[in-house]
Design an enzyme around this catalytic site. Structure first.
Site, PDB file in Angstrom:
ATOM      1  N   ASP A 297      30.112  13.441  23.434  1.00 37.03           N
ATOM      2  CA  ASP A 297      30.801  13.611  22.414  1.00 37.03           C
ATOM      3  C   ASP A 297      30.504  13.615  21.246  1.00 37.03           C
ATOM      4  OD1 ASP A 297      34.512  12.341  23.627  1.00 37.03           O
ATOM      5  OD2 ASP A 297      33.408  12.886  21.557  1.00 37.03           O
TER       6      ASP A 297
ATOM      7  N   THR B 230      37.482  13.518  18.179  1.00 44.64           N
ATOM      8  CA  THR B 230      38.619  13.201  18.413  1.00 44.64           C
ATOM      9  C   THR B 230      38.685  11.383  19.386  1.00 44.64           C
ATOM     10  OG1 THR B 230      39.068  14.722  19.929  1.00 44.64           O
ATOM     11  CG2 THR B 230      40.042  15.403  17.535  1.00 44.64           C
TER      12      THR B 230
ATOM     13  N   SER C 247      47.863  25.656  29.154  1.00 47.40           N
ATOM     14  CA  SER C 247      49.268  25.995  29.730  1.00 47.40           C
ATOM     15  C   SER C 247      50.276  26.555  28.232  1.00 47.40           C
ATOM     16  CB  SER C 247      50.795  24.941  29.739  1.00 47.40           C
ATOM     17  OG  SER C 247      50.562  24.332  29.173  1.00 47.40           O
TER      18      SER C 247
ATOM     19  N   TYR D 198      45.010  27.823  18.384  1.00 47.59           N
ATOM     20  CA  TYR D 198      45.399  27.489  19.636  1.00 47.59           C
ATOM     21  C   TYR D 198      44.794  27.601  21.308  1.00 47.59           C
ATOM     22  CZ  TYR D 198      44.572  22.755  22.904  1.00 47.59           C
ATOM     23  OH  TYR D 198      44.853  22.212  24.095  1.00 47.59           O
TER      24      TYR D 198
ATOM     25  N   VAL E  18      53.155  14.018  21.480  1.00 45.30           N
ATOM     26  CA  VAL E  18      54.578  14.155  21.339  1.00 45.30           C
ATOM     27  C   VAL E  18      54.837  13.077  22.428  1.00 45.30           C
ATOM     28  CG1 VAL E  18      55.673  14.930  22.649  1.00 45.30           C
ATOM     29  CG2 VAL E  18      56.794  14.637  20.610  1.00 45.30           C
TER      30      VAL E  18
ATOM     31  N   ARG F 150      58.031  23.861  14.830  1.00 40.60           N
ATOM     32  CA  ARG F 150      56.449  23.926  13.895  1.00 40.60           C
ATOM     33  C   ARG F 150      56.546  25.489  14.147  1.00 40.60           C
ATOM     34  NH1 ARG F 150      53.256  19.776  17.664  1.00 40.60           N
ATOM     35  NH2 ARG F 150      52.969  21.590  18.681  1.00 40.60           N
TER      36      ARG F 150
ATOM     37  N   ASP G  29      55.122  27.058  18.022  1.00 38.39           N
ATOM     38  CA  ASP G  29      54.993  26.776  19.195  1.00 38.39           C
ATOM     39  C   ASP G  29      55.877  27.320  20.094  1.00 38.39           C
ATOM     40  OD1 ASP G  29      55.124  23.375  20.113  1.00 38.39           O
ATOM     41  OD2 ASP G  29      57.612  23.600  19.644  1.00 38.39           O
TER      42      ASP G  29
END
Ligand code: UD1
Length: 316
Positions: A32, A36, A119, A142, A186, A269, A272
């Site tokens: 790692d 993050t 997804s 992304y 979220v 956003r 999105d």
């Protein structure tokens, strides 16, 4: 006992995989960069071997895969908005590093690589639920990066015979998901705001929907993907098969937490996806997967974890 490498193993999902493998008595190494991820996430797993390094450096990837049988490639810079703001940094983490992991795994004779796909690859599909046979339509850097790395996995299987499986995650949530960045998932943002009596922001009208998946389900699916005989070369949705809107999510969490606030509605956003819901038929057929924890159960566990962790911080 088998030997597993978890890339991004100090992150949210990676640390849950590490915990599950250690509990099964497997040998675990984590690599790692701690960009993050956090050492704290695996501090309770002293048997895990830890390498700090950036997989965009091929030498780090080679060192990390040395001697392992399975690679669970979870390392990434997640977040759609972060990739919209800084596509170059996320490209390096999500594509360059993934290619290095595949090259290193191929050369080291790794048995199988299980890759954390997303997804987001589906974009705004014409219909729901989203099935693996649908065309992809990435709407953000992304999403594109996750798709490219997934296609690299399939190509490595076809070209070099390296076994790979892509598990396409659908909005995973649970304990240890870090709420401290504006790019956080979220559910973590809503829970931390509500627990602190702040008003969460809903981007857009709140009618967008997601197949929020509790991390326990993902861990079970990924471990199945390591060994399922018919899985190599495929990409497989890992989700619950349901969907709820952001407005519904807000109300469920507000009731659960007992907060007396209303959301702030902000602009939609960029990049999105409107609706996201998985067909999990392939996961059932190929992995023998079935969601083992419901959304409600996951939400309760996650709220309990946030409460306990903020209480612990308050005491220290
Ligand atoms: C996307 C992927 C997901 C991936 C994740 C990595 C889709 C459908 N899902 O998640 O598989 O794991 O990237 O980061 O593409 N929102 C708010 N208020 C906030 C934060 C977010 O309303 O404070 C909204 C977003 O606009 C979005 C939804 O909540 O509509 C979910 O956002 P987020 O948790 O960031 O995940 P996705 O971008 O959906």
């Amino acid at each position: 006992m088998s030997h597993y490498l978890i890339t991004g193993g100090a992150g949210f999902i990676g640390s849950h995989l590490a915990e599950a493998l250690v509990a099964k008595g497997e040998r675990v190494r984590v690599v790692d960069s701690l960009v993050t991820g956090k050492r704290q996430n695996i501090a309770h797993l002293p048997s895990v071997e830890f390498i700090e390094g950036d997989l965009a450096d091929l030498d780090v990837a080679r060192r990390a895969v040395d001697g392992v049988e399975y690679v669970l490639h979870q390392a990434a810079i997640p977040s759609v908005p972060r990739s919209v703001e800084d596509p170059v940094t996320s490209n390096r983490a999500n594509i360059d590093a993934s290619l290095n992991v595949l090259v290193a795994a191929r050369d080291a004779g790794v048995r199988r690589v299980v890759y954390a796909g997303s997804s987001s690859a589906y974009g705004n599909s014409a219909s729901l639920p989203k099935v693996e046979t649908m065309p992809t339509a990435p709407l953000s850097p992304y999403a594109l990066q996750k798709l490219v790395a997934e296609q690299y996995c399939q190509m490595f299987t076809a070209l070099y015979g390296l076994e790979t499986v892509t598990t396409r995650y659908f909005n995973v949530f649970g304990p240890r998901q870090d709420p401290s960045s504006p790019y956080s998932g979220v559910i973590s943002l809503f829970i931390s705001a509500l627990c602190e009596g702040r008003r969460p922001t809903i981007h857009g009208d709140g009618g967008q929907t997601r197949d929020f998946t509790y991390v326990k389900n993902v861990v079970d699916g990924v471990l199945r993907a390591c060994h399922a005989e018919q899985a190599s070369g495929r990409m497989i949705n890992l989700a619950t098969g349901g969907r709820i809107s952001l407005n519904e999510l807000f109300h469920s969490l507000r009731d659960l937490i007992g907060a007396d606030v209303t959301p702030v509605y902000g602009p939609e956003r960029a990049g999105d996806v409107r609706d996201s819901q998985a067909d999990i038929g392939l996961a059932r057929a190929v992995l023998g997967y079935e969601p083992i924890a419901s959304f409600d159960e996951g939400l309760k566990d996650t709220v309990a974890w946030y409460r306990a962790s903020t209480a612990a911080v308050g005491r220290s």
